[in-house]
Design an enzyme around this catalytic site. Structure first.
Site, PDB file in Angstrom:
ATOM      1  N   HIS A   1      -5.329  -1.294  -4.925  1.00  0.00           N
ATOM      2  CA  HIS A   1      -5.785  -0.209  -4.056  1.00  0.00           C
ATOM      3  C   HIS A   1      -6.705   0.677  -4.858  1.00  0.00           C
ATOM      4  CE1 HIS A   1      -2.207  -1.712  -1.975  1.00  0.00           C
ATOM      5  NE2 HIS A   1      -2.977  -1.520  -0.912  1.00  0.00           N
TER       6      HIS A   1
ATOM      7  N   HIS B   1      -8.202  -1.590   0.159  1.00  0.00           N
ATOM      8  CA  HIS B   1      -7.168  -2.566  -0.167  1.00  0.00           C
ATOM      9  C   HIS B   1      -7.906  -3.859  -0.475  1.00  0.00           C
ATOM     10  CE1 HIS B   1      -4.210  -0.319   2.615  1.00  0.00           C
ATOM     11  NE2 HIS B   1      -5.388   0.144   2.936  1.00  0.00           N
TER      12      HIS B   1
ATOM     13  N   LYS C   1     -12.032  -5.592   7.691  1.00  0.00           N
ATOM     14  CA  LYS C   1     -11.923  -6.296   6.412  1.00  0.00           C
ATOM     15  C   LYS C   1     -12.986  -7.368   6.260  1.00  0.00           C
ATOM     16  CE  LYS C   1      -8.594  -9.665   8.217  1.00  0.00           C
ATOM     17  NZ  LYS C   1      -7.447 -10.506   7.927  1.00  0.00           N
TER      18      LYS C   1
ATOM     19  N   ASP D   1      -2.544  -7.705  -5.377  1.00  0.00           N
ATOM     20  CA  ASP D   1      -3.007  -6.569  -4.602  1.00  0.00           C
ATOM     21  C   ASP D   1      -3.674  -5.522  -5.488  1.00  0.00           C
ATOM     22  OD1 ASP D   1      -3.308  -5.293  -2.228  1.00  0.00           O
ATOM     23  OD2 ASP D   1      -1.166  -5.034  -1.822  1.00  0.00           O
TER      24      ASP D   1
ATOM     25  N   GLN E   1       1.305 -10.913  -3.485  1.00  0.00           N
ATOM     26  CA  GLN E   1      -0.112 -10.612  -3.317  1.00  0.00           C
ATOM     27  C   GLN E   1      -0.675 -10.103  -4.628  1.00  0.00           C
ATOM     28  OE1 GLN E   1       0.168  -7.694  -0.087  1.00  0.00           O
ATOM     29  NE2 GLN E   1      -0.955  -9.126   1.196  1.00  0.00           N
TER      30      GLN E   1
ATOM     31  N   CYS F   1       0.792  -1.234   0.000  1.00  0.00           N
ATOM     32  CA  CYS F   1       0.000   0.000   0.000  1.00  0.00           C
ATOM     33  C   CYS F   1       0.827   1.289   0.000  1.00  0.00           C
ATOM     34  CB  CYS F   1      -1.063   0.004   1.086  1.00  0.00           C
ATOM     35  SG  CYS F   1      -0.695  -0.941   2.550  1.00  0.00           S
TER      36      CYS F   1
ATOM     37  N   ARG G   1       7.584 -10.989   4.770  1.00  0.00           N
ATOM     38  CA  ARG G   1       7.187 -10.833   6.169  1.00  0.00           C
ATOM     39  C   ARG G   1       7.954 -11.827   7.013  1.00  0.00           C
ATOM     40  NH1 ARG G   1       0.591 -10.196   5.434  1.00  0.00           N
ATOM     41  NH2 ARG G   1       0.748  -8.422   4.023  1.00  0.00           N
TER      42      ARG G   1
END
Length: 579
Positions: A323, A449, A403, A321, A319, A272, A301
Site C-alpha cells: 500500500h 493498493h 484497477k 501486497d 498476496q 489494506c 476468502r
RNA sequence: GCCGGUGUAGCUCAGUGGCAGAGCAAUCCCCUCGUAAGGGAUAGGUCAGGAGUUCAAGUCUCCUCACCGGCUCCA
C-alpha cells in the site's frame, strides 16, 4: 469481422447442432459461436447426456459433412422469423432482441435451419477436421438466474495437421498441469476431505521455490524504497465495518468468530485495513511521502465450492501486497514507477508478454463518482506514460477503486491474471486518513493498493506450468543431485553435498543401492537441472561427471568448478537454459 | 452455488451383484553395479462418508463431502 477460421468453426457448430437435432427430439437451441480454441453450441436437451454421447454426435456430424449440404442464407421479416421459431424459446428471445432495421437472417443446411447472422462456409463438407472435446453446463446468456443449458465444446481446423497440433497442445498443457506436477515433484498438497477445500499445504520442495521467490521479492522491494510491515490475521469486526468490507465484500468473507461476549473477530480477506491501522498510529507529513509498505500477507476468502481449482483458486492465499500512501500530485509518478517495477520483476521469471486491462467502477462500490473519475484518470495516465496498450473492462473494478490488471502470457500462450494496481480515494476517506500539507493544513492522502504476483499460490502455479516443472536453476527445488555409483563413493558425495549446501545450494544425494541407470532415470523424473555422477575415477581425481537435464552428459569437471558454476548460474537468475 | 462426470493401496489405474487386484513406490534379501527402469520376497484396503435395496453391494438407489470439466464469480 470474421476470419476464415471463425467461419469454419461457426459452421462446425451448425453441423453439430444439426447432428444433435437428428439424434434427439425436442431440442431447444441456444447459441453456437466460435471461440478462441474452437466452438460450442448450447442446447436444452430432453435427457442427460455425457461424454460418451459425443462419439454418436460426431458420427452424425461426419454423415452431415459427407452429405455435402450447402449453407444457404435467407433474410426473413421479423414476424415471419417469430412464427418459424415459435417452438424455440431461446431463438425467439434473440429475434426480439435484434434491433429494428437490422436484418433477421436464417441459414439452411439440409433440413436444419437456424437463426444466424453468419457468415458460413459454402457447404457442410468444408467441415472435415473437427473434434468434440467436452460437455459442460452453461447458464443461458451467462446469468446465474437463467436456466442452465448443456454446452458441447468442439474444435475445428482447415487441415488435419493443425487439428492434431492443437490436440497435442492440449495434451502438453495437461502434462504441465501444476496439480499433476505438484504431486510428482512433491511441491504441495491440498486435503479437501480431511483438512478443508482450497487450503494449501506447501511441502519442502514447493516451499523451497516459494522461499526463493519471496527472497527475491523482499530484495527488490527494499531496493525500490519499500518498507516491510507485518499485521495480524484477524481483527475485530468493527475494522471491517469501517473499511466497507462487511457491506461490500461479505459474501467472500468467512463468518465472524465470536470470541468473548459479543466481541466478533474476522479473518482478513484483504490486508489494506491492517496497513491503515499502522498508518493511523502516528501523524504523517507530506515530507514522508510516498510511504510504501509491503507485506506477503496471507488472506482468507470464502469461495464457492465449484470454483476452487488447484493453487489457481483457493480459500487461503498469500498476496504480495503493498500500500502506497501519497499526495494526489504524486499519483501519476507512483503508478508509472509501479508499472515499471512490476514489468521488471515479472521479466525475471520469463514473462515478457502481457495483456493489460483497466477495470472501471462496479455496481457495488463505495465513494463518490468524482473520486472514481480521478482514480481512473490517474491509472490511464500511468498507462499512457509508459505507452502500454490496454483494454477497458467496464464495471470490473474493486468496490473501493478502479484497477489495472496485468495478465501474463505463459509459454503456452495462455493468459493469467497476476499483477494488479488499484487507486483508492475512498478507503482513506472512510478511515479519515490525514497528512500535514506544505501549507500546514490537514489533507487526505491517496492510497494505491498493488500486487505484483497477485497471489503467491497462483503465481507459483503459473510458474510451474510455464516451465513445465523444469524450473531454471535459481528456482529449482533441487538444483543438483549427486549420484554415487557404488557404496564406496557415498562419503565423497555426502561431503560434497554438505559443502554445496553451506554455499546456499539445494543439493541431494541418492544413497539408494540402485544401478546408475536407474538413479539417472529417477533424477530425470524429478526434473533436477544438474546431476553429478561420482565413481572410482571421480573420487580419485576430485571430479564429477556432470549431466544436464534435457542435454545428457556434459563432461567431467572438478567439484570446485561444478560448485562455482552452479553458484554463478543461480545468481544470474537466468532462465535462458530452460526456454 | 449451478450442469455433467469421478472417488478402489502412498501414486497411476483394473475390477458391472458372488473370495479386493496390477504396475510403480515402500520394507527386506540377492546382485556391487559407469550414464533413460537388474531379480526375488514381504507388507500395505472401513473400496470417500452415511443411509437404503438384496440371500449377497466396490458394483444398484438416495444423501453428504471432496475432486475433475465447464458456467457464474475471482487473486
Amino acid at each position: 469481422m470474421n476470419t476464415e477460421l471463425e467461419k469454419l468453426r461457426h459452421s462446425a457448430s451448425h453441423v453439430m447442432a444439426h447432428a444433435v437435432m437428428r439424434l434427439f427430439d425436442n431440442v431447444k437451441l441456444g447459441i453456437g459461436p466460435s471461440t478462441e480454441d474452437g466452438f460450442y453450441y448450447d442446447f436444452e436437451l430432453p435427457e442427460k447426456i455425457s461424454e460418451e454421447d459425443l462419439k454418436r454426435i460426431a458420427g452424425e456430424m461426419e454423415k452431415i459433412s459427407a452429405g455435402n449440404l450447402p449453407f444457404k442464407k435467407e433474410v426473413l421479416k421479423k414476424e415471419d422469423a417469430l412464427k418459424e421459431f415459435k417452438d424455440q424459446p431461446y431463438k425467439l428471445q434473440l429475434i426480439n432482441e435484434i434491433p429494428e432495421g437490422e436484418e433477421v437472417s436464417v441459414y439452411t443446411s439440409g433440413e436444419f435451419r437456424d437463426l444466424c447472422r453468419g457468415p458460413h462456409m459454402e457447404k457442410t463438407s468444408d467441415i472435415k477436421n473437427f473434434k468434440l472435446t467436452h460437455i459442460a453446463g452453461a447458464y443461458w446468456k451467462g446469468s446465474e438466474t437463467n436456466p442452465m443449458l448443456t454446452r458441447i465444446y468442439g474444435t475445428a481446423f482447415f487441415s488435419e495437421e493443425e487439428l492434431d497440433d492443437h490436440l497435442k497442445r492440449i495434451e502438453l498443457a495437461k502434462e504441465r498441469d501444476h496439480r499433476k506436477l505438484g504431486k510428482e515433484l512433491d511441491l504441495f498438497s491440498i486435503h479437501g476431505q480431511e483438512a478443508g477445500a482450497g487450503l494449501v499445504y506447501w511441502h519442502g520442495k514447493g516451499s523451497a521455490v516459494r522461499r526463493v521467490i519471496e527472497n527475491f521479492w523482499i530484495e527488490r522491494h527494499l531496493q525500490n524504497g519499500y518498507e516491510l510491515v507485518n499485521i495480524p490475521h484477524i481483527a475485530r469486526s468493527n475494522l471491517w465495518k469501517t473499511s466497507g468490507h462487511l457491506d461490500f465484500y461479505r459474501e467472500n468473507m468467512f463468518p465472524a468468530m465470536d470470541i468473548e461476549q459479543g466481541e466478533e473477530y474476522i479473518l482478513k480477506p484483504m490486508n489494506c485495513p491492517g496497513h491503515i491501522i499502522v498508518y493511523k498510529n502516528t501523524v504523517h507529513s507530506y515530507r514522508e511521502f510516498p510511504i510504501r509498505w509491503a507485506e506477503m500477507g496471507t488472506v482468507y476468502r470464502y469461495e464457492k465450492p465449484g470454483v476452487l481449482h488447484g493453487l489457481m483458486r483457493v480459500r487461503g492465499f498469500t498476496q504480495d501486497d503493498a500500500h502506497i500512501f501519497c499526495r494526489p500530485c504524486q499519483l501519476d509518478g507512483e503508478i508509472e514507477s509501479i508499472l515499471r517495477f512490476t514489468v521488471d520483476m515479472l521479466s525475471t521469471f520469463g514473462f515478457s508478454k502481457y495483456e493489460v486491462f483497466l477495470s472501471t467502477r462496479p455496481e457495488k462500490h463505495v465513494g463518490t463518482d468524482e473520486n472514481w473519475e480521478r482514480a481512473q484518470d490517474a491509472l490511464k495516465k500511468g498507462l499512457e506514460k509508459i505507452s502500454l496498450d490496454y483494454k477497458i473492462d467496464p464495471g470490473e473494478g474493486v468496490f473501493y477503486g478502479p484497477k489495472i490488471d496485468i495478465k501474463i502470457k505463459d509459454s503456452l500462450q495462455r493468459l493469467w491474471q497476476c499483477s494488479t494496481i488499484q487507486v483508492d480515494f475512498n478507503v482513506p476517506e472512510k478511515f479519515k486518513l490525514e497528512y500535514s500539507a506544505p501549507d500546514g493544513s490537514r489533507k487526505q492522502p491517496v492510497m494505491i493498493h498493488r500486487a505484483v504476483f497477485g497471489s503467491l499460490e497462483r503465481f507459483f502455479a503459473v510458474l510451474t506450468e510455464h516451465y513445465g516443472g523444469r524450473f531454471p536453476l535459481w528456482l529449482a527445488p533441487v538444483q543438483a543431485e549427486i549420484i554415487p555409483i557404488g557404496e564406496k563413493h557415498f562419503d565423497y558425495c555426502i561431503r560434497l553435498k554438505e559443502q554445496m549446501i553451506k554455499e546456499g545450494l539445494r543439493v541431494e544425494v541418492n544413497l539408494k543401492e540402485e544401478k546408475l541407470g536407474k538413479k539417472i532415470w529417477l533424477s530425470r523424473k524429478k526434473l533436477v537441472p544438474y546431476m553429478a555422477v561420482a565413481g572410482d575415477r571421480e573420487v580419485a581425481e576430485g571430479t564429477l561427471s556432470v549431466r544436464k537435464l534435457g542435454e545428457g552428459e556434459a563432461g567431467t569437471v572438478s567439484k570446485e568448478t561444478f560448485l562455482k558454476n552452479l553458484l554463478r548460474e543461480a545468481a544470474s537468475r537466468s532462465d535462458s537454459s530452460v526456454l
